[in-house]
Scaffold this motif. Structure first.
Motif, PDB file in Angstrom:
ATOM      1  N   SER A  85      -6.630 -29.675  86.126  1.00 58.52           N
ATOM      2  CA  SER A  85      -6.794 -28.369  85.884  1.00 58.52           C
ATOM      3  C   SER A  85      -8.075 -27.836  86.025  1.00 58.52           C
ATOM      4  CB  SER A  85      -6.342 -28.216  84.195  1.00 58.52           C
ATOM      5  OG  SER A  85      -7.472 -28.776  83.316  1.00 58.52           O
ATOM      6  N   ILE A  86      -8.975 -28.828  86.502  1.00 60.60           N
ATOM      7  CA  ILE A  86     -10.470 -28.464  86.667  1.00 60.60           C
ATOM      8  C   ILE A  86     -10.745 -28.058  87.985  1.00 60.60           C
ATOM      9  CG2 ILE A  86     -12.972 -29.239  86.448  1.00 60.60           C
ATOM     10  CD1 ILE A  86     -11.580 -29.144  83.649  1.00 60.60           C
ATOM     11  N   PRO A  87     -11.382 -26.654  88.122  1.00 60.91           N
ATOM     12  CA  PRO A  87     -11.457 -26.423  89.433  1.00 60.91           C
ATOM     13  C   PRO A  87     -12.907 -26.496  90.230  1.00 60.91           C
ATOM     14  CG  PRO A  87     -12.226 -24.789  87.827  1.00 60.91           C
ATOM     15  CD  PRO A  87     -11.918 -25.672  87.103  1.00 60.91           C
ATOM     16  N   ALA A  88     -12.945 -27.985  90.268  1.00 60.58           N
ATOM     17  CA  ALA A  88     -14.291 -28.914  90.760  1.00 60.58           C
ATOM     18  C   ALA A  88     -13.743 -30.030  91.278  1.00 60.58           C
ATOM     19  CB  ALA A  88     -15.230 -29.012  89.867  1.00 60.58           C
ATOM     20  N   GLN A  89     -14.458 -30.653  92.308  1.00 56.97           N
ATOM     21  CA  GLN A  89     -14.133 -32.202  92.605  1.00 56.97           C
ATOM     22  C   GLN A  89     -14.462 -33.175  91.464  1.00 56.97           C
ATOM     23  OE1 GLN A  89     -16.622 -33.183  95.662  1.00 56.97           O
ATOM     24  NE2 GLN A  89     -15.977 -35.068  96.046  1.00 56.97           N
ATOM     25  N   VAL A  90     -13.466 -33.706  90.926  1.00 52.90           N
ATOM     26  CA  VAL A  90     -13.477 -35.034  90.071  1.00 52.90           C
ATOM     27  C   VAL A  90     -13.455 -36.155  90.565  1.00 52.90           C
ATOM     28  CG1 VAL A  90     -12.771 -35.819  87.833  1.00 52.90           C
ATOM     29  CG2 VAL A  90     -12.885 -33.302  88.091  1.00 52.90           C
ATOM     30  N   THR A  91     -14.268 -37.293  90.684  1.00 56.61           N
ATOM     31  CA  THR A  91     -14.364 -38.530  91.156  1.00 56.61           C
ATOM     32  C   THR A  91     -14.608 -39.432  90.403  1.00 56.61           C
ATOM     33  OG1 THR A  91     -16.567 -38.439  92.022  1.00 56.61           O
ATOM     34  CG2 THR A  91     -15.094 -37.528  93.616  1.00 56.61           C
ATOM     35  N   TRP A  92     -14.119 -40.641  90.541  1.00 54.84           N
ATOM     36  CA  TRP A  92     -14.397 -42.097  89.727  1.00 54.84           C
ATOM     37  C   TRP A  92     -15.183 -43.029  90.510  1.00 54.84           C
ATOM     38  CZ3 TRP A  92     -12.385 -42.479  84.626  1.00 54.84           C
ATOM     39  CH2 TRP A  92     -11.706 -41.576  84.325  1.00 54.84           C
ATOM     40  N   VAL A  93     -16.255 -43.541  89.808  1.00 57.26           N
ATOM     41  CA  VAL A  93     -16.899 -44.602  90.571  1.00 57.26           C
ATOM     42  C   VAL A  93     -17.129 -45.711  89.176  1.00 57.26           C
ATOM     43  CG1 VAL A  93     -18.111 -43.302  91.964  1.00 57.26           C
ATOM     44  CG2 VAL A  93     -19.300 -43.595  89.896  1.00 57.26           C
ATOM     45  N   ARG A  94     -17.558 -46.992  89.706  1.00 54.11           N
ATOM     46  CA  ARG A  94     -17.957 -47.867  88.955  1.00 54.11           C
ATOM     47  C   ARG A  94     -18.988 -48.689  89.014  1.00 54.11           C
ATOM     48  NH1 ARG A  94     -14.621 -50.870  84.904  1.00 54.11           N
ATOM     49  NH2 ARG A  94     -16.171 -51.401  83.172  1.00 54.11           N
ATOM     50  N   GLU A  95     -19.883 -48.794  88.325  1.00 52.70           N
ATOM     51  CA  GLU A  95     -21.032 -49.638  88.490  1.00 52.70           C
ATOM     52  C   GLU A  95     -20.789 -51.176  88.834  1.00 52.70           C
ATOM     53  OE1 GLU A  95     -20.982 -49.927  83.863  1.00 52.70           O
ATOM     54  OE2 GLU A  95     -20.180 -48.634  85.396  1.00 52.70           O
ATOM     55  N   VAL A 154     -17.948 -42.090  85.204  1.00 50.99           N
ATOM     56  CA  VAL A 154     -18.481 -43.628  85.661  1.00 50.99           C
ATOM     57  C   VAL A 154     -17.722 -44.428  84.581  1.00 50.99           C
ATOM     58  CG1 VAL A 154     -20.397 -45.443  85.703  1.00 50.99           C
ATOM     59  CG2 VAL A 154     -20.819 -43.120  86.594  1.00 50.99           C
ATOM     60  N   GLY A 155     -16.851 -45.187  85.089  1.00 45.06           N
ATOM     61  CA  GLY A 155     -16.141 -46.055  84.274  1.00 45.06           C
ATOM     62  C   GLY A 155     -14.763 -46.449  84.855  1.00 45.06           C
TER      63      GLY A 155
END
Length: 213
Positions: free
Chosen positions: A69-79, A51-52
């Motif tokens: 490089s991270i074996p996971a789903q990385v997403t971005w959101v913003r309040e 978040v940011g």
């Protein structure tokens, strides 16, 4: 959906460091953001929602490299609106998920010891009574560090839904008020965040000592 997801809070005003982007501070050769992302991935969290404001990849290529490089789903959101505080950030992240995990790891992206902190939380949460709805670390004075915790997602979501204005301006205490949360005292290396320039200097000194033979 996994049993554990993560919300990483990286959107504060950072007034005590003149508005600098704290998540991009380098400590021990990695940004604080990367410390948090790698900490969440190491305990198996997916998705990992940050978040940011998303840093410009051209200006900060190490952020894109870390995410890739991270074996996971990385997403971005913003309040919305921005700078609504951590409770609003958590509400925004929860709203972005299609399905809920059983647990949500919450980490602020100004924690150099995020890896050890996350490991302790996941290790200790299996010892919780079944009616406990969360666990957060506490500092040496037993003060809860709400932004270094792991919480059951269903009651966390109920708490977020009860906040007016999508949590804008609400405190973490308001968000977590109805949750039964345990605390565990952890050493400063796991709870000390970077709020000031002096904190940054101390964090870098500590990491330099740890790397010394």
């Amino acid at each position: 959906m996994s049993t554990l997801a993560a919300i990483l809070l990286a959107g504060g005003r950072a007034t005590r460091v003149d508005g600098a982007a704290k998540p991009l501070f380098d400590v021990g050769g990695r940004t604080l953001l990367r410390h948090s992302v790698e900490a969440a991935a190491a305990v198996g969290a997916t998705p990992i929602t940050i978040v940011g404001p998303q840093p410009d990849a051209a200006m900060h290529p190490e952020v894109a490299i870390a995410a890739a490089s991270i074996p996971a789903q990385v997403t971005w959101v913003r309040e919305d609106p921005p700078f609504g505080g951590p409770a609003a950030g958590i509400a925004a992240a929860l709203a972005s998920w299609d399905a809920d995990p059983e647990w949500t790891l919450v980490l602020a992206c100004d924690l150099p010891g995020a890896g050890a902190a996350a490991a302790r939380l996941i290790r200790d949460m299996v010892l919780l009574p079944t009616d406990t709805e969360g666990l957060c670390l506490a500092d040496a004075t037993s003060r809860p560090q709400w932004l270094t915790g792991v919480y059951r997602t269903a009651p966390l979501r109920r708490g977020a839904a009860a906040l007016p204005a999508r949590g804008h301006g609400a405190s973490m205490r308001e968000l977590l008020d109805d949750l039964a949360i345990a605390t565990v005292v952890a050493p400063p290396a796991e709870t000390a965040d970077v709020d000031t320039w002096e904190d940054l200097t101390e964090a870098r000194r500590r990491f330099t000592q740890e790397d010394s033979p």
